[in-house]
Design a protein around this motif. Structure first.
Motif, PDB file in Angstrom:
ATOM      1  N   VAL A 170       0.868  -1.185   0.000  1.00 25.16           N
ATOM      2  CA  VAL A 170       0.000   0.000   0.000  1.00 25.16           C
ATOM      3  C   VAL A 170       0.904   1.234   0.000  1.00 25.16           C
ATOM      4  O   VAL A 170       1.778   1.370   0.864  1.00 25.16           O
ATOM      5  CB  VAL A 170      -0.927   0.049   1.227  1.00 25.16           C
ATOM      6  CG1 VAL A 170      -1.791   1.313   1.174  1.00 25.16           C
ATOM      7  CG2 VAL A 170      -1.816  -1.184   1.289  1.00 25.16           C
ATOM      8  N   ILE A 171       0.694   2.107  -0.959  1.00 24.15           N
ATOM      9  CA  ILE A 171       1.481   3.339  -1.049  1.00 24.15           C
ATOM     10  C   ILE A 171       0.525   4.522  -0.996  1.00 24.15           C
ATOM     11  O   ILE A 171      -0.368   4.648  -1.842  1.00 24.15           O
ATOM     12  CB  ILE A 171       2.300   3.387  -2.360  1.00 24.15           C
ATOM     13  CG1 ILE A 171       3.234   2.175  -2.443  1.00 24.15           C
ATOM     14  CG2 ILE A 171       3.087   4.686  -2.452  1.00 24.15           C
ATOM     15  CD1 ILE A 171       3.898   2.018  -3.804  1.00 24.15           C
ATOM     16  N   VAL A 172       0.701   5.366  -0.007  1.00 17.81           N
ATOM     17  CA  VAL A 172      -0.105   6.583   0.103  1.00 17.81           C
ATOM     18  C   VAL A 172       0.670   7.707  -0.576  1.00 17.81           C
ATOM     19  O   VAL A 172       1.805   8.016  -0.197  1.00 17.81           O
ATOM     20  CB  VAL A 172      -0.388   6.938   1.580  1.00 17.81           C
ATOM     21  CG1 VAL A 172      -1.204   8.232   1.662  1.00 17.81           C
ATOM     22  CG2 VAL A 172      -1.130   5.801   2.271  1.00 17.81           C
ATOM     23  N   GLY A 173       0.054   8.320  -1.594  1.00 13.84           N
ATOM     24  CA  GLY A 173       0.733   9.378  -2.335  1.00 13.84           C
ATOM     25  C   GLY A 173       1.052   8.955  -3.758  1.00 13.84           C
ATOM     26  O   GLY A 173       0.718   7.850  -4.201  1.00 13.84           O
ATOM     27  N   THR A 174       1.752   9.820  -4.490  1.00 14.62           N
ATOM     28  CA  THR A 174       2.006   9.602  -5.917  1.00 14.62           C
ATOM     29  C   THR A 174       3.467   9.292  -6.226  1.00 14.62           C
ATOM     30  O   THR A 174       3.848   9.228  -7.390  1.00 14.62           O
ATOM     31  CB  THR A 174       1.573  10.849  -6.716  1.00 14.62           C
ATOM     32  OG1 THR A 174       2.292  11.996  -6.215  1.00 14.62           O
ATOM     33  CG2 THR A 174       0.087  11.092  -6.596  1.00 14.62           C
TER      34      THR A 174
ATOM     35  N   VAL B 153      -7.101  -4.391   0.180  1.00  8.83           N
ATOM     36  CA  VAL B 153      -6.043  -5.397   0.073  1.00  8.83           C
ATOM     37  C   VAL B 153      -6.645  -6.780   0.309  1.00  8.83           C
ATOM     38  O   VAL B 153      -7.222  -7.045   1.365  1.00  8.83           O
ATOM     39  CB  VAL B 153      -4.909  -5.132   1.083  1.00  8.83           C
ATOM     40  CG1 VAL B 153      -3.865  -6.252   1.014  1.00  8.83           C
ATOM     41  CG2 VAL B 153      -4.260  -3.781   0.810  1.00  8.83           C
ATOM     42  N   ARG B 154      -6.506  -7.648  -0.669  1.00  4.99           N
ATOM     43  CA  ARG B 154      -7.113  -8.977  -0.591  1.00  4.99           C
ATOM     44  C   ARG B 154      -6.365  -9.876   0.382  1.00  4.99           C
ATOM     45  O   ARG B 154      -5.164  -9.752   0.583  1.00  4.99           O
ATOM     46  CB  ARG B 154      -7.126  -9.633  -1.976  1.00  4.99           C
ATOM     47  CG  ARG B 154      -8.026  -8.942  -2.971  1.00  4.99           C
ATOM     48  CD  ARG B 154      -8.071  -9.705  -4.280  1.00  4.99           C
ATOM     49  NE  ARG B 154      -8.972  -9.069  -5.231  1.00  4.99           N
ATOM     50  CZ  ARG B 154      -9.231  -9.548  -6.445  1.00  4.99           C
ATOM     51  NH1 ARG B 154      -8.649 -10.676  -6.838  1.00  4.99           N
ATOM     52  NH2 ARG B 154     -10.053  -8.912  -7.248  1.00  4.99           N
TER      53      ARG B 154
ATOM     54  N   ARG C  68      -0.823  -9.432   4.565  1.00  2.00           N
ATOM     55  CA  ARG C  68       0.143  -8.411   4.962  1.00  2.00           C
ATOM     56  C   ARG C  68      -0.418  -7.041   4.613  1.00  2.00           C
ATOM     57  O   ARG C  68      -0.891  -6.822   3.498  1.00  2.00           O
ATOM     58  CB  ARG C  68       1.476  -8.620   4.238  1.00  2.00           C
ATOM     59  CG  ARG C  68       2.253  -9.824   4.722  1.00  2.00           C
ATOM     60  CD  ARG C  68       3.662  -9.857   4.159  1.00  2.00           C
ATOM     61  NE  ARG C  68       3.685 -10.164   2.739  1.00  2.00           N
ATOM     62  CZ  ARG C  68       4.807 -10.263   2.028  1.00  2.00           C
ATOM     63  NH1 ARG C  68       5.975 -10.053   2.598  1.00  2.00           N
ATOM     64  NH2 ARG C  68       4.753 -10.563   0.740  1.00  2.00           N
ATOM     65  N   LEU C  69      -0.352  -6.128   5.555  1.00  2.00           N
ATOM     66  CA  LEU C  69      -0.633  -4.715   5.301  1.00  2.00           C
ATOM     67  C   LEU C  69       0.648  -3.953   5.585  1.00  2.00           C
ATOM     68  O   LEU C  69       0.966  -3.636   6.735  1.00  2.00           O
ATOM     69  CB  LEU C  69      -1.765  -4.205   6.209  1.00  2.00           C
ATOM     70  CG  LEU C  69      -3.184  -4.697   5.931  1.00  2.00           C
ATOM     71  CD1 LEU C  69      -4.173  -4.049   6.889  1.00  2.00           C
ATOM     72  CD2 LEU C  69      -3.608  -4.437   4.493  1.00  2.00           C
ATOM     73  N   HIS C  70       1.425  -3.710   4.541  1.00  2.00           N
ATOM     74  CA  HIS C  70       2.677  -2.980   4.672  1.00  2.00           C
ATOM     75  C   HIS C  70       2.481  -1.642   3.953  1.00  2.00           C
ATOM     76  O   HIS C  70       2.465  -1.596   2.715  1.00  2.00           O
ATOM     77  CB  HIS C  70       3.830  -3.772   4.066  1.00  2.00           C
ATOM     78  CG  HIS C  70       4.197  -4.979   4.876  1.00  2.00           C
ATOM     79  ND1 HIS C  70       5.486  -5.435   4.993  1.00  2.00           N
ATOM     80  CD2 HIS C  70       3.449  -5.805   5.646  1.00  2.00           C
ATOM     81  CE1 HIS C  70       5.518  -6.504   5.785  1.00  2.00           C
ATOM     82  NE2 HIS C  70       4.277  -6.752   6.177  1.00  2.00           N
TER      83      HIS C  70
ATOM     84  N   ARG D 286      -6.078  -9.022  12.675  1.00  2.00           N
ATOM     85  CA  ARG D 286      -5.223 -10.218  12.642  1.00  2.00           C
ATOM     86  C   ARG D 286      -4.270 -10.200  11.452  1.00  2.00           C
ATOM     87  O   ARG D 286      -3.987 -11.228  10.828  1.00  2.00           O
ATOM     88  CB  ARG D 286      -6.046 -11.509  12.570  1.00  2.00           C
ATOM     89  CG  ARG D 286      -6.820 -11.846  13.826  1.00  2.00           C
ATOM     90  CD  ARG D 286      -8.225 -11.358  13.752  1.00  2.00           C
ATOM     91  NE  ARG D 286      -9.093 -12.080  14.697  1.00  2.00           N
ATOM     92  CZ  ARG D 286     -10.358 -11.790  14.897  1.00  2.00           C
ATOM     93  NH1 ARG D 286     -10.924 -10.813  14.217  1.00  2.00           N
ATOM     94  NH2 ARG D 286     -11.071 -12.479  15.764  1.00  2.00           N
ATOM     95  N   ASP D 287      -3.778  -9.037  11.113  1.00  2.00           N
ATOM     96  CA  ASP D 287      -2.903  -8.893   9.960  1.00  2.00           C
ATOM     97  C   ASP D 287      -1.445  -8.756  10.380  1.00  2.00           C
ATOM     98  O   ASP D 287      -1.142  -8.361  11.512  1.00  2.00           O
ATOM     99  CB  ASP D 287      -3.292  -7.646   9.141  1.00  2.00           C
ATOM    100  CG  ASP D 287      -4.619  -7.796   8.445  1.00  2.00           C
ATOM    101  OD1 ASP D 287      -4.883  -8.888   7.922  1.00  2.00           O
ATOM    102  OD2 ASP D 287      -5.394  -6.831   8.428  1.00  2.00           O
ATOM    103  N   ASN D 288      -0.552  -9.046   9.452  1.00  2.00           N
ATOM    104  CA  ASN D 288       0.855  -8.740   9.612  1.00  2.00           C
ATOM    105  C   ASN D 288       1.016  -7.286   9.161  1.00  2.00           C
ATOM    106  O   ASN D 288       1.050  -6.993   7.972  1.00  2.00           O
ATOM    107  CB  ASN D 288       1.689  -9.684   8.746  1.00  2.00           C
ATOM    108  CG  ASN D 288       3.169  -9.388   8.818  1.00  2.00           C
ATOM    109  OD1 ASN D 288       3.594  -8.383   9.359  1.00  2.00           O
ATOM    110  ND2 ASN D 288       3.962 -10.270   8.236  1.00  2.00           N
ATOM    111  N   VAL D 289       1.099  -6.376  10.121  1.00  2.00           N
ATOM    112  CA  VAL D 289       1.059  -4.942   9.834  1.00  2.00           C
ATOM    113  C   VAL D 289       2.448  -4.333   9.980  1.00  2.00           C
ATOM    114  O   VAL D 289       3.120  -4.522  11.003  1.00  2.00           O
ATOM    115  CB  VAL D 289       0.076  -4.207  10.781  1.00  2.00           C
ATOM    116  CG1 VAL D 289       0.080  -2.710  10.507  1.00  2.00           C
ATOM    117  CG2 VAL D 289      -1.326  -4.781  10.623  1.00  2.00           C
TER     118      VAL D 289
END
Length: 609
Positions: free
Chosen positions: A140-144, A208-209, A217-219, A246-249
Motif C-alpha cells: 500500500v502506497i499513500v501518495g504519488t 487489500v485482498r 500483509r498490510l505494509h 489479525r494482519d501482519n502490519v
C-alpha cells in the motif's frame, strides 16, 4: 499421591518403561538438550509479541494480531526442532565433559566453552543472515511517489494499491472541512496526520485482498508532517491495528511537505462536562446517547458515513433523540468516498470472513481527533458486553474486535503517547447485555427511538433483496431478520417486552420454515439454521458450565485487559444466555422447537462436549 502396589501399570506407563530400558544415556541427554533449546527458542519468539509479531508458540492463535496459518507454524516449529537437534549433537560432548569434572569451576568452564563455540557462533550467523535478507516490502502506497524512486529504500509490490489523498489524481475524498466547520477552527497538523493515517489504514483493509487461509500483509507507506513523533510510536500503532484485523502490519513513515504546528498548541486544560460520543445508528449507540445526556454531559456526537441509507439512519436517530429530550444536539458527520474506476481506481476485496475489521479503528480515530481539537478528555464508544468482547460462538464464525477491551486498552495508550493528552476511551456498557440496553430505553420512555435504529449487517441491500425474494416493492424496513445481529436484536427486544409489531424483519427466524426464502433460498436458510444452532449451543454452555470450564471451552470469554472485573463478566454472560434461551423457548414455532428440542426443552440441562 500414592498408588496401590497391586494396581497394574497402564499401557502408557508400560510403554515408557520399555523405552527407558532400551534408551541410552547419551540419547536422553541429547533429547533433553534439544527440547530445552527448542523451548528457549519458542519463548524468545513468543516474547516478541510485545512488538506486534505473531506467536508461533501455539498451534493456532488470534490473541495478538496476525492470523498465522497452521502449516506456516508447523514448518517453523519443525525447522527449529531440526536446528536444535544439530546444536544438541554439537553441545553434548561439552556437557558430558563437564559432568566428569570434579570441581564446579572446571565444569562451568567446559559448559561456557560449549556455549561460546556452539551457541553464540551460530547466533552470530543467524543474525547476519537476517540482516542480509531484510526487505521493506510495500503493498500500500499513500501518495504519488513512483515505484522506481522508492526502490532504494523499499520493495513495492507490483500490484500495490495507491491511496491518493489530494491533488488532481486523488482517488479518495476525505477532507478536513467538516471537522473545521463543526469545531470552528483549523485542525492542528498532528491531528491531520492522525486522520490521514487512520483513513489510509481503513482503505487498505477494504482493498487489500486476503490469502485463501485469510492471512494478509498490510505494509503501508504513509507520508506524515510530524515524522519524529510517528517514528517513536510505529510499533505501538502496528500492534494496535494488528489486534483488530489479525494482519501482519508494518507501517513506514516518510516526511510530508507542509506546515508543522508546535505540539504545545494542543496542551490545555480539558473542558468540563464536555465529551465526544460515537453515534453509529445502532440500538446500543442510541442507549449510549441517552445515557450520556442523562449524566448531564455535553456531547459532540461523531458519525462517519460513505453516504446513502446509513447517513439517513444516523440523522433520523439524532433528530428523534433531540425531539424526545427537547434540546439541540451537536453532531459531526465525516463523509468519505473512494473512486472505483479509472487511473488508480480502488477495488474492494471480494467477500471475506474478515472484512472491514479495521472500520472501528477509523471510526474511533475520528472521535479522538474531535476530542483532541475540542479539548475533551473523554471519548465514549457504547457497545453491549457480549458484542464488545464478541467471543467465538463456534468454529464456523470469525469474530470482530470492534470494541474489544484489549483493543481499547492498546488504543488509549497509543493516543496518549501521540498527543500527550490524558484522553480516556470509555465503554459504559461492558457489563450490560443488549437486552438490558433495550430495557433502559423502554424504562426511560424512549421506546420511540428503537425503530429509528438499525442492527442489520445488510441494511444497504434490503430494498432489492425484499423486492427480489419477497415481492415487496419499496420496502421501508431496515432488517433482513436472519443475520446474527438481527437475531440478537430480536432477543433483546423480547427481554425488554417490546411488542413484536414494533420492529421490522423480512425473515421471522422463529418461524423460519414458513418464510418464503426457506424454499427459494435453501442455502441461505441452511446457514440461518446453523447460525441459530451455534447461538443456542453457545447459550446452553454459558448457562450450564462452571466458569473454569467456560475458560477451557471459550478462552476468549475473559480477555486480559486493564480494569476488567471477571465476576461481573461471568454474571453478564449468564444473563445473556438466559435472554437467548428464554426468547427462543417463548417465540419459536413448533417446527423450530422440534429441530432444536434438545436445547429449547426447559428441562434439559446437560451439555455434551
Amino acid at each position: 499421591m500414592s498408588r496401590d502396589s497391586s494396581e497394574e501399570p497402564s499401557d502408557v506407563q508400560r510403554h515408557l518403561q520399555e523405552v527407558m530400558r532400551v534408551t541410552k544415556i547419551n540419547d536422553l541427554l541429547r533429547l533433553f538438550i534439544s527440547l530445552f533449546l527448542f523451548e528457549i527458542c519458542i519463548s524468545n519468539i513468543r516474547s516478541r509479541t510485545a512488538t506486534g509479531r505473531e506467536d508461533y508458540g501455539y498451534s493456532y492463535q488470534f490473541a495478538d494480531g496476525r492470523m498465522v496459518h497452521i502449516s506456516d507454524q508447523l514448518s517453523l516449529r519443525n525447522a527449529l526442532l531440526t536446528h536444535c537437534d544439530r546444536l544438541s549433537n554439537k553441545f553434548l560432548p561439552y556437557l558430558k565433559e563437564s559432568l566428569n569434572q570434579r570441581s564446579i569451576v572446571s565444569a562451568v568452564s567446559h559448559l561456557s566453552d560449549g556455549v561460546v563455540r556452539v551457541m553464540l557462533k551460530n547466533d552470530v550467523t543467524v543474525r547476519k543472515a537476517r540482516v542480509k535478507t531484510k526487505s521493506n516490502y510495500l503493498n500500500v502506497i499513500v501518495g504519488t511517489k513512483s515505484k522506481p524512486s522508492l526502490r532504494s529504500q523499499f520493495s513495492p509490490s507490483e500490484d500495490a494499491i495507491r491511496i491518493i489523498l489530494d491533488g488532481d489524481k486523488r482517488n479518495v475524498t476525505f477532507d478536513f472541512d467538516c471537522f473545521e466547520s463543526a469545531l470552528g477552527h483549523t485542525l492542528h497538523s498532528l491531528t491531520k496526520d492522525w486522520l490521514e493515517i487512520a483513513f489510509a489504514v481503513y482503505i487498505s483493509d477494504i482493498c487489500v485482498r486476503r490469502n485463501p487461509d485469510l492471512s494478509r500483509r498490510l505494509h503501508i507507506l504513509i507520508p506524515v508532517r510530524h515524522l519524529g513523533t510517528w517514528s517513536k510510536v510505529t510499533t505501538q500503532l502496528e500492534r494496535t491495528v494488528s489486534i483488530l484485523a489479525r494482519d501482519n502490519v508494518r507501517i513506514h513513515f516518510v516526511k510530508k511537505r507542509g506546515k508543522c504546528d508546535p505540539i504545545s498548541l494542543l496542551e490545555s486544560s480539558p473542558n468540563e462536562n464536555e465529551c465526544v460520543c460515537l453515534l453509529s445508528g445502532g440500538l446500543d449507540s442510541a442507549a449510549g446517547a441517552a445515557f450520556i445526556l442523562e449524566k448531564g454531559l455535553k456531547p459532540l456526537f461523531v458519525s462517519y458515513s460513505p453516504g446513502g441509507i446509513l447517513t439517513t439512519i444516523q440523522t433520523g436517530l439524532l433528530a428523534g433523540l433531540a425531539q424526545e429530550k427537547d434540546t439541540t444536539l451537536r453532531r459531526l458527520t465525516v463523509p468519505w468516498q473512494a473512486r472505483r474506476t479509472g487511473a488508480y481506481g480502488l477495488v474492494k476485496q471480494k467477500d471475506s470472513l474478515l472484512y472491514q475489521h479495521l472500520r472501528s479503528f477509523f471510526y474511533l480515530s475520528l472521535a479522538t481527533a474531535a476530542a483532541v481539537e475540542s479539548r475533551c478528555s473523554d471519548v465514549y464508544i457504547c457497545e453491549n458486553g457480549p458484542t464488545a468482547i464478541n467471543p467465538l460462538i463456534a468454529e464456523s464464525h470469525v469474530n470482530t474486535r470492534t470494541v474489544h477491551p484489549l483493543f481499547l486498552d492498546y488504543y488509549q495508550t497509543l493516543v496518549r503517547s501521540i498527543f500527550a493528552i490524558p484522553i480516556t476511551i470509555r465503554n459504559p456498557f461492558l457489563y450490560k447485555t443488549k437486552g438490558q440496553l433495550s430495557r433502559y430505553l423502554v424504562n426511560r420512555k424512549l421506546t420511540s427511538l428503537i425503530p429509528l435504529t438499525n442492527s442489520c449487517f445488510y441494511y444497504y441491500g434490503i430494498k432489492p433483496y425484499a423486492q427480489q425474494h419477497f415481492d415487496i416493492k419499496d420496502y421501508a424496513g431496515k432488517h433482513d431478520g436472519d443475520c446474527l445481529p438481527c437475531i440478537i436484536r430480536r432477543v433483546s427486544l423480547h427481554y425488554a417486552n417490546v411488542p413484536d409489531g414494533y420492529d421490522d424483519y423480512l425473515t421471522d427466524v422463529f418461524n423460519l420454515f414458513d418464510s418464503p426464502v426457506f424454499r427459494t433460498l435453501p442455502d441461505r436458510s441452511l446457514q440461518t439454521l446453523v447460525r441459530i444452532a451455534d447461538l443456542l449451543r453457545f447459550a446452553q454452555y454459558l448457562s450450564n458450565l462452571h466458569p473454569h470450564e467456560l475458560i477451557t471451552h471459550f478462552p476468549d470469554l475473559f480477555p486480559y485487559a486493564q480494569g476488567i472485573d471477571y465476576d461481573k463478566l461471568t454474571e453478564m454472560y449468564r444473563r445473556y444466555s438466559k435472554e437467548i434461551l428464554d426468547c427462543f423457548r417463548s417465540k419459536s414455532s413448533q417446527e423450530l422447537r422440534h429441530v432444536f428440542g434438545a436445547v429449547l426443552n426447559p428441562d434439559v440441562s446437560h451439555v455434551s462436549v
